[in-house]
Write a protein that holds these residues in place. Structure first.
Motif, PDB file in Angstrom:
ATOM      1  N   PHE A   8       5.200  31.697  52.169  1.00 55.11           N
ATOM      2  CA  PHE A   8       4.890  30.700  53.190  1.00 55.11           C
ATOM      3  C   PHE A   8       6.011  30.634  54.224  1.00 55.11           C
ATOM      4  O   PHE A   8       5.751  30.657  55.432  1.00 55.11           O
ATOM      5  CB  PHE A   8       4.677  29.329  52.545  1.00 55.11           C
ATOM      6  CG  PHE A   8       4.491  28.230  53.549  1.00 55.11           C
ATOM      7  CD1 PHE A   8       3.270  28.066  54.185  1.00 55.11           C
ATOM      8  CD2 PHE A   8       5.525  27.374  53.868  1.00 55.11           C
ATOM      9  CE1 PHE A   8       3.092  27.055  55.130  1.00 55.11           C
ATOM     10  CE2 PHE A   8       5.358  26.366  54.805  1.00 55.11           C
ATOM     11  CZ  PHE A   8       4.138  26.209  55.437  1.00 55.11           C
ATOM     12  N   LEU A   9       7.260  30.540  53.775  1.00 56.68           N
ATOM     13  CA  LEU A   9       8.385  30.477  54.709  1.00 56.68           C
ATOM     14  C   LEU A   9       8.427  31.694  55.618  1.00 56.68           C
ATOM     15  O   LEU A   9       8.670  31.577  56.821  1.00 56.68           O
ATOM     16  CB  LEU A   9       9.715  30.370  53.946  1.00 56.68           C
ATOM     17  CG  LEU A   9      10.107  29.001  53.431  1.00 56.68           C
ATOM     18  CD1 LEU A   9      11.392  29.098  52.621  1.00 56.68           C
ATOM     19  CD2 LEU A   9      10.273  28.012  54.567  1.00 56.68           C
ATOM     20  N   ALA A  23      15.194  31.486  49.472  1.00 61.10           N
ATOM     21  CA  ALA A  23      14.755  30.720  50.641  1.00 61.10           C
ATOM     22  C   ALA A  23      15.924  30.470  51.589  1.00 61.10           C
ATOM     23  O   ALA A  23      15.783  30.604  52.808  1.00 61.10           O
ATOM     24  CB  ALA A  23      14.119  29.401  50.203  1.00 61.10           C
ATOM     25  N   GLN A  71      15.156  29.158  45.356  1.00 61.65           N
ATOM     26  CA  GLN A  71      15.898  28.390  46.354  1.00 61.65           C
ATOM     27  C   GLN A  71      16.937  29.269  47.048  1.00 61.65           C
ATOM     28  O   GLN A  71      17.100  29.198  48.267  1.00 61.65           O
ATOM     29  CB  GLN A  71      16.569  27.183  45.701  1.00 61.65           C
ATOM     30  CG  GLN A  71      15.589  26.135  45.245  1.00 61.65           C
ATOM     31  CD  GLN A  71      16.249  25.016  44.455  1.00 61.65           C
ATOM     32  OE1 GLN A  71      17.389  25.118  44.018  1.00 61.65           O
ATOM     33  NE2 GLN A  71      15.516  23.930  44.269  1.00 61.65           N
ATOM     34  N   THR A 130       8.772  20.160  47.994  1.00 52.58           N
ATOM     35  CA  THR A 130       8.585  21.500  47.444  1.00 52.58           C
ATOM     36  C   THR A 130       9.871  22.052  46.847  1.00 52.58           C
ATOM     37  O   THR A 130       9.838  22.754  45.834  1.00 52.58           O
ATOM     38  CB  THR A 130       8.061  22.452  48.545  1.00 52.58           C
ATOM     39  OG1 THR A 130       6.853  21.895  49.068  1.00 52.58           O
ATOM     40  CG2 THR A 130       7.801  23.833  48.002  1.00 52.58           C
ATOM     41  N   TRP A 131      11.005  21.744  47.458  1.00 49.96           N
ATOM     42  CA  TRP A 131      12.292  22.331  47.064  1.00 49.96           C
ATOM     43  C   TRP A 131      12.583  22.211  45.568  1.00 49.96           C
ATOM     44  O   TRP A 131      12.912  23.208  44.920  1.00 49.96           O
ATOM     45  CB  TRP A 131      13.405  21.710  47.902  1.00 49.96           C
ATOM     46  CG  TRP A 131      14.700  22.425  47.754  1.00 49.96           C
ATOM     47  CD1 TRP A 131      15.787  21.986  47.059  1.00 49.96           C
ATOM     48  CD2 TRP A 131      15.048  23.698  48.279  1.00 49.96           C
ATOM     49  NE1 TRP A 131      16.794  22.906  47.127  1.00 49.96           N
ATOM     50  CE2 TRP A 131      16.360  23.974  47.878  1.00 49.96           C
ATOM     51  CE3 TRP A 131      14.384  24.638  49.048  1.00 49.96           C
ATOM     52  CZ2 TRP A 131      17.016  25.148  48.222  1.00 49.96           C
ATOM     53  CZ3 TRP A 131      15.034  25.798  49.399  1.00 49.96           C
ATOM     54  CH2 TRP A 131      16.331  26.047  48.978  1.00 49.96           C
ATOM     55  N   CYS A 169       6.052  29.891  47.853  1.00 49.15           N
ATOM     56  CA  CYS A 169       6.878  29.180  48.831  1.00 49.15           C
ATOM     57  C   CYS A 169       7.616  30.155  49.740  1.00 49.15           C
ATOM     58  O   CYS A 169       7.725  29.927  50.945  1.00 49.15           O
ATOM     59  CB  CYS A 169       7.889  28.282  48.127  1.00 49.15           C
ATOM     60  SG  CYS A 169       7.133  26.957  47.176  1.00 49.15           S
ATOM     61  N   LYS A 180      10.675  22.004  43.123  1.00 46.08           N
ATOM     62  CA  LYS A 180       9.692  22.735  42.326  1.00 46.08           C
ATOM     63  C   LYS A 180      10.024  24.224  42.233  1.00 46.08           C
ATOM     64  O   LYS A 180       9.460  24.930  41.408  1.00 46.08           O
ATOM     65  CB  LYS A 180       8.289  22.562  42.915  1.00 46.08           C
ATOM     66  CG  LYS A 180       7.814  21.119  42.880  1.00 46.08           C
ATOM     67  CD  LYS A 180       6.483  20.967  43.563  1.00 46.08           C
ATOM     68  CE  LYS A 180       6.069  19.503  43.616  1.00 46.08           C
ATOM     69  NZ  LYS A 180       4.807  19.311  44.325  1.00 46.08           N
ATOM     70  N   MET A 181      10.926  24.674  43.102  1.00 48.53           N
ATOM     71  CA  MET A 181      11.309  26.080  43.121  1.00 48.53           C
ATOM     72  C   MET A 181      12.436  26.323  42.119  1.00 48.53           C
ATOM     73  O   MET A 181      13.255  25.442  41.869  1.00 48.53           O
ATOM     74  CB  MET A 181      11.785  26.485  44.525  1.00 48.53           C
ATOM     75  CG  MET A 181      10.701  26.391  45.578  1.00 48.53           C
ATOM     76  SD  MET A 181      11.317  26.678  47.252  1.00 48.53           S
ATOM     77  CE  MET A 181      11.780  28.395  47.158  1.00 48.53           C
ATOM     78  N   LEU A 190       8.823  19.997  52.809  1.00 48.31           N
ATOM     79  CA  LEU A 190       9.864  20.885  52.294  1.00 48.31           C
ATOM     80  C   LEU A 190      10.685  20.205  51.199  1.00 48.31           C
ATOM     81  O   LEU A 190      10.999  20.828  50.179  1.00 48.31           O
ATOM     82  CB  LEU A 190      10.783  21.334  53.435  1.00 48.31           C
ATOM     83  CG  LEU A 190      10.159  22.260  54.471  1.00 48.31           C
ATOM     84  CD1 LEU A 190      11.073  22.377  55.687  1.00 48.31           C
ATOM     85  CD2 LEU A 190       9.871  23.624  53.879  1.00 48.31           C
TER      86      LEU A 190
END
Length: 64
Positions: free
Chosen positions: A6-7, A42, A39, A30-31, A3, A33-34, A27
């Motif tokens: 990807f970001l 990110a 997080q 996905t959030w 993730c 799952k991190m 998003l």
């Protein structure tokens, strides 16, 4: 890890091809799952993103 990569590397190009609502949906799904650490990383990366992408991340993290 995927993730974050990807970001940093792919989100801008991906966002050019998709509507804001769809991006927020992706998003937001996905959030959770991190990990908490992922997080935090990110969120630390978000200020370097273009304004539109920062707004989308903020919207998704806030619950859509």
């Amino acid at each position: 890890c995927a993730c974050l990569v990807f970001l940093e590397n792919e989100f801008a190009g991906f966002a050019e091809r998709h509507e804001d609502d769809k991006l927020v949906e992706i998003l937001a799904r996905t959030w959770p799952k991190m990990s908490a650490g992922g997080q935090a990383l990110a969120l630390a990366m978000a200020p370097a993103l273009p304004e539109r992408l920062r707004r989308l991340v903020a919207t998704a993290v806030a619950g859509g």
